[in-house]
Design a protein around this motif. Structure first.
Motif, short mmCIF file in Angstrom:
data_model
loop_
_atom_site.label_atom_id
_atom_site.label_comp_id
_atom_site.label_asym_id
_atom_site.label_seq_id
_atom_site.Cartn_x
_atom_site.Cartn_y
_atom_site.Cartn_z
N PRO A 85 0.80 -1.24 0.00
CA PRO A 85 0.00 0.00 0.00
C PRO A 85 0.83 1.28 0.00
O PRO A 85 1.99 1.32 0.43
CB PRO A 85 -0.80 -0.11 1.31
CG PRO A 85 -0.68 -1.53 1.74
CD PRO A 85 0.62 -2.01 1.23
N GLY A 86 0.17 2.33 -0.45
CA GLY A 86 0.69 3.68 -0.32
C GLY A 86 -0.05 4.40 0.80
O GLY A 86 -0.90 3.81 1.48
N SER A 87 0.27 5.68 0.97
CA SER A 87 -0.35 6.44 2.05
C SER A 87 -0.11 7.93 1.81
O SER A 87 0.84 8.31 1.11
CB SER A 87 0.26 6.02 3.39
OG SER A 87 -0.13 6.91 4.43
N ARG A 88 -0.95 8.75 2.42
CA ARG A 88 -0.71 10.19 2.34
C ARG A 88 0.58 10.57 3.08
O ARG A 88 1.11 11.66 2.88
CB ARG A 88 -1.90 10.94 2.93
CG ARG A 88 -3.15 10.80 2.05
CD ARG A 88 -4.18 11.86 2.35
NE ARG A 88 -4.71 11.75 3.70
CZ ARG A 88 -5.74 12.45 4.16
NH1 ARG A 88 -6.35 13.32 3.37
NH2 ARG A 88 -6.16 12.30 5.40
N GLU A 89 1.10 9.65 3.88
CA GLU A 89 2.41 9.86 4.54
C GLU A 89 3.53 10.03 3.52
O GLU A 89 4.59 10.57 3.87
CB GLU A 89 2.76 8.64 5.42
CG GLU A 89 2.21 8.68 6.80
CD GLU A 89 2.90 7.67 7.70
OE1 GLU A 89 2.77 7.82 8.93
OE2 GLU A 89 3.56 6.73 7.20
N HIS A 90 3.31 9.56 2.31
CA HIS A 90 4.37 9.63 1.29
C HIS A 90 4.85 11.07 1.06
O HIS A 90 6.00 11.28 0.68
CB HIS A 90 3.89 9.04 -0.03
CG HIS A 90 3.84 7.55 -0.03
ND1 HIS A 90 3.61 6.82 -1.17
CD2 HIS A 90 4.01 6.64 0.96
CE1 HIS A 90 3.62 5.53 -0.88
NE2 HIS A 90 3.85 5.40 0.42
N ARG A 91 3.97 12.05 1.27
CA ARG A 91 4.38 13.44 1.07
C ARG A 91 5.50 13.81 2.03
O ARG A 91 6.47 14.49 1.66
CB ARG A 91 3.17 14.37 1.25
CG ARG A 91 2.09 14.18 0.18
CD ARG A 91 0.99 15.22 0.30
NE ARG A 91 -0.02 15.04 -0.73
CZ ARG A 91 -1.14 14.34 -0.56
NH1 ARG A 91 -1.39 13.77 0.61
NH2 ARG A 91 -2.01 14.21 -1.56
N LYS A 92 5.36 13.37 3.29
CA LYS A 92 6.40 13.65 4.29
C LYS A 92 7.64 12.80 4.02
O LYS A 92 8.77 13.26 4.16
CB LYS A 92 5.87 13.36 5.69
CG LYS A 92 4.74 14.27 6.14
CD LYS A 92 4.25 13.88 7.53
CE LYS A 92 3.09 14.77 7.97
NZ LYS A 92 2.55 14.35 9.30
N ILE A 93 7.41 11.56 3.63
CA ILE A 93 8.53 10.65 3.38
C ILE A 93 9.35 11.12 2.19
O ILE A 93 10.59 11.03 2.19
CB ILE A 93 8.02 9.21 3.18
CG1 ILE A 93 7.42 8.69 4.50
CG2 ILE A 93 9.13 8.29 2.68
CD1 ILE A 93 6.67 7.38 4.37
N GLU A 94 8.68 11.66 1.18
CA GLU A 94 9.37 12.21 0.00
C GLU A 94 10.39 13.25 0.43
O GLU A 94 11.54 13.26 -0.05
CB GLU A 94 8.34 12.84 -0.94
CG GLU A 94 8.92 13.46 -2.19
CD GLU A 94 8.84 12.56 -3.42
OE1 GLU A 94 9.76 12.63 -4.23
OE2 GLU A 94 7.88 11.80 -3.53
N LYS A 95 10.00 14.13 1.34
CA LYS A 95 10.91 15.18 1.81
C LYS A 95 12.08 14.59 2.60
O LYS A 95 13.21 15.08 2.50
CB LYS A 95 10.14 16.17 2.70
CG LYS A 95 9.10 16.98 1.93
CD LYS A 95 8.30 17.88 2.87
CE LYS A 95 7.22 18.64 2.11
NZ LYS A 95 6.38 19.46 3.02
N ARG A 96 11.82 13.53 3.35
CA ARG A 96 12.89 12.89 4.12
C ARG A 96 13.92 12.21 3.21
O ARG A 96 15.10 12.10 3.57
CB ARG A 96 12.31 11.87 5.09
CG ARG A 96 11.52 12.48 6.24
CD ARG A 96 10.89 11.43 7.14
NE ARG A 96 11.88 10.59 7.80
CZ ARG A 96 11.56 9.57 8.61
NH1 ARG A 96 10.28 9.29 8.84
NH2 ARG A 96 12.50 8.86 9.17
N LEU A 97 13.47 11.77 2.04
CA LEU A 97 14.38 11.09 1.12
C LEU A 97 15.28 12.05 0.36
O LEU A 97 16.33 11.65 -0.14
CB LEU A 97 13.57 10.26 0.12
CG LEU A 97 12.88 9.00 0.66
CD1 LEU A 97 11.96 8.41 -0.39
CD2 LEU A 97 13.90 7.97 1.12
N VAL A 98 14.86 13.32 0.26
CA VAL A 98 15.65 14.30 -0.49
C VAL A 98 17.04 14.45 0.14
O VAL A 98 17.18 14.68 1.33
CB VAL A 98 14.94 15.68 -0.51
CG1 VAL A 98 15.85 16.73 -1.14
CG2 VAL A 98 13.64 15.59 -1.29
#
Length: 257
Positions: A85-98
């Motif tokens: 699954p995905g999640s709306r958490e991905h928006r925050k996780i995207e920033k952490r991966l930068v």
């Protein structure tokens, strides 16, 4: 070894999630072992499996190393169809991966660690409508990519953006073997008199880019299936939408034989 396919376009509303779900369901229906991965923060694919869009059990947490595949894997009762699954958490996780070292290879490393390609025939990844970390991870881990488009100006222009992004991935030695499996022309009926849409569909087919022979026609059952969070096969197996996706699935299988 699984064929890994990213379904991507940086233009929204072109049918990426619908294509991922229905290609996956169609492959599973004919006996293939299929894993779907929802990399989109909108998590529409996950909601089709009755998953909470805010779940903390998502593929993003796996990329961060906080969870393992077994912690988040969702199995369906019908067919050989599984979901990460995905999640709306991905928006925050995207920033952490930068800026993280090797962030773009985390999904690929997960595939290797968990031996996912050995466990499935096909892995399909629903990418977000943005060319960021999640899309990069998907493409780096993929053997192929599919670009769904609608025969309209901005849908057509979206193809160029994806191809430029793919070239960057290849030029940076992130995935030299990535191939375009095909462009899917969505929401197009050949017999409907619309010169603009027909002209754009013709441009796509004449571009020299790999394009599937099957058009996914405009079909009310596809709309109903999306509204009911179902695949077209669960909604109405006798519909034109189901016939089109069955034809598309056959094309995909034949390309890999």
């Amino acid at each position: 070894m699984a064929t890994v396919i990213s379904v991507c376009n940086n233009k929204g509303g072109v049918g990426k999630t619908t294509a991922t779900l229905n290609i996956g369901a169609g492959l599973a229906k004919v006996g293939k072992k299929v894993l779907l991965i929802d990399c989109d923060a909108q998590s529409n694919l996950s909601m089709c499996f009755r998953q909470d869009e805010d779940t903390s059990y998502n593929i993003g947490r796996v990329l961060l190393g906080e969870l393992a595949i077994k912690d988040i894997l969702v199995k369906t009762e019908k067919y050989h169809l599984h979901l990460l699954p995905g999640s709306r958490e991905h928006r925050k996780i995207e920033k952490r991966l930068v800026g993280e070292t090797g962030a773009e290879r985390r999904l690929l490393k997960t595939f290797k660690k968990e031996k996912l390609r050995e466990k499935y025939d096909y892995i399909l990844i629903d990418c977000p409508p943005a060319l960021g970390n999640f899309t990069t991870n998907a493409l780096v881990a993929s053997t192929h990519y599919i670009v769904p488009v609608t025969p309209e100006y901005f849908g057509y222009k979206g193809i160029k953006g994806v191809l430029e992004f793919i070239n960057e991935i290849i030029e940076h030695d992130l995935n030299d073997d990535l191939e375009l499996m095909g462009i899917i022309i969505n929401q197009f009926n050949e017999n409907v008199r619309n010169k603009v849409r027909k002209g754009i569909a013709d441009k796509i087919r004449q571009s020299g880019l790999a394009t599937f022979k099957t058009n996914i026609r405009q079909n009310s059952d596809l709309v109903k299936a999306a509204t009911n969070a179902k695949s077209i096969f669960a909604q109405n197996e006798d519909s034109n939408g189901a016939k089109d996706y069955s034809s598309l699935v056959n094309e995909i299988i034949n390309l890999r034989q």
